[in-house]
Design an enzyme around this catalytic site. Structure first.
Site, mmCIF file in Angstrom:
data_model
loop_
_atom_site.group_PDB
_atom_site.id
_atom_site.type_symbol
_atom_site.label_atom_id
_atom_site.label_comp_id
_atom_site.label_asym_id
_atom_site.label_seq_id
_atom_site.Cartn_x
_atom_site.Cartn_y
_atom_site.Cartn_z
ATOM 1 N N LYS A 52 34.566 16.682 52.885
ATOM 2 C CA LYS A 52 33.615 17.243 53.845
ATOM 3 C C LYS A 52 34.228 17.277 55.238
ATOM 4 O O LYS A 52 34.109 18.255 55.976
ATOM 5 C CB LYS A 52 32.297 16.443 53.831
ATOM 6 N N GLN A 96 26.047 9.846 52.972
ATOM 7 C CA GLN A 96 26.560 10.028 51.616
ATOM 8 C C GLN A 96 25.814 9.112 50.644
ATOM 9 O O GLN A 96 25.640 7.926 50.904
ATOM 10 C CB GLN A 96 28.072 9.735 51.599
ATOM 11 N N ASP A 119 21.704 18.279 54.363
ATOM 12 C CA ASP A 119 21.688 18.142 52.901
ATOM 13 C C ASP A 119 20.431 18.772 52.290
ATOM 14 O O ASP A 119 20.379 19.016 51.091
ATOM 15 C CB ASP A 119 21.683 16.652 52.512
HETATM 16 N N1 GUN Z 1 26.302 12.286 46.741
HETATM 17 C C1 GUN Z 1 26.602 13.170 45.751
HETATM 18 N N2 GUN Z 1 26.335 14.425 46.142
HETATM 19 C C2 GUN Z 1 25.845 14.342 47.399
HETATM 20 C C3 GUN Z 1 25.390 15.316 48.339
HETATM 21 O O1 GUN Z 1 25.357 16.522 48.110
HETATM 22 N N3 GUN Z 1 24.981 14.819 49.548
HETATM 23 C C4 GUN Z 1 24.984 13.486 49.836
HETATM 24 N N4 GUN Z 1 24.538 13.112 51.027
HETATM 25 N N5 GUN Z 1 25.385 12.581 48.982
HETATM 26 C C5 GUN Z 1 25.822 12.999 47.775
#
Ligand code: GUN
Length: 278
Positions: A52, A96, A119
């Protein structure tokens, strides 16, 4: 012959479009900044978070990285989110998941200001999606809509079957397909006569979390099959929820694993950071 839907290529196109947009915004004196918060050192989360941050760098989005120790308590994490919520230079906040077990995930997701919830997990954004109002949309399902549209696959009037009802993929996927005027059925672990339903699908989205669960016997001839799963098989090779070799010859189009849905999640996160609501 079936079409392989190339998520790597499409996600790259989206990132390049976003890069241009960010350069344009910068020329107008506007910037974008994503705060990425990771608690603990789950190795898979570490890889996602790094990807990311790299995507932000590529596109020209500023990123702030908070790598907090496993022992961080809920109060400390909530305090950080509160600070990020009020910072004018931060327009996106991502915590996350999963967070360590001693932290209440729901409380954390609720604490993120909905207007910074890139998200799309906050109930306000989930609610907006379900009543057709603008809001942030969960990245994986938003990415699947882009895969379909950019591959010239029409959704309107199609029988769409979503396998899986998670808050992050299955439910928002169903809402987005509905928004595109698909006829949508959601199946899950308690669904009876699953094959009868999946065999009706013009567009089948598999998000059940079981390696190679979907074989040719679940799929109508000529269907479009989207595979959200990601697993390692017995030979440590990546595979999805769909048994690609068995299913592909019966499809008109299919996503591979890796290189299908996976790369779209980050591209759509970047889109959410640049463009705000969808
Ligand atoms: N953990 C696995 N996929 C995601 C996601 O798309 N966003 C976040 N914040 N955590 C994750």
């Amino acid at each position: 012959m079936y079409q392989i839907i190339d998520g790597k290529k499409i996600s790259q196109e989206i990132k390049d479009e976003l890069k241009e947009q960010v350069a344009q915004l910068k020329a107008e004196g506007k910037s974008r900044c994503l705060a990425v918060v990771q608690v603990g050192n789950d190795p898979a989360s570490g890889v996602y978070v790094n990807n990311k941050k790299k995507a932000c760098e590529y596109i020209g989005i500023d990123s702030l990285s908070y790598e907090l120790p496993e022992e961080t308590n809920e109060e400390e994490l909530l305090k950080l989110i509160g600070e990020l919520n009020t910072r004018e230079d931060v327009n996106g906040i991502l915590v996350q998941l999963p967070v360590p077990k001693h932290i209440d995930e729901e409380k954390i997701l609720l604490a993120i200001a909905p207007e910074k919830d890139v998200d799309g997990f906050h109930p306000v954004n989930v609610g907006n999606l379900s009543i057709g109002r603008p809001g942030y949309v969960s990245c994986t399902p938003a990415g699947i809509i882009q895969l379909l549209k950019r591959s010239g696959i029409e959704i309107e009037g199609k029988e769409c079957v979503v396998l899986g009802r998670s808050n992050i993929v299955g439910k928002p996927m169903a809402m987005l397909l509905l928004r595109e005027n698909g006829t949508v059925t959601v199946c899950h672990s308690r669904t009876k006569n699953l094959k009868e339903i999946t065999k009706r699908a013009d567009i089948l989205v598999a998000a059940i979390g079981k390696p190679k669960f979907i074989d040719a016997s679940y799929v109508k001839e000529g269907a479009v099959v989207i595979d959200v799963g990601i697993h390692r098989n017995e030979n440590n090779k990546l595979c999805g929820d769909v048994d690609f070799d068995s299913v592909a010859p019966h499809c008109s189009a299919i996503t591979p694993v890796p290189g299908g849905v996976g790369p779209m999640t980050i591209a759509m996160l970047m889109n959410n950071c640049v463009n705000g609501v969808l």
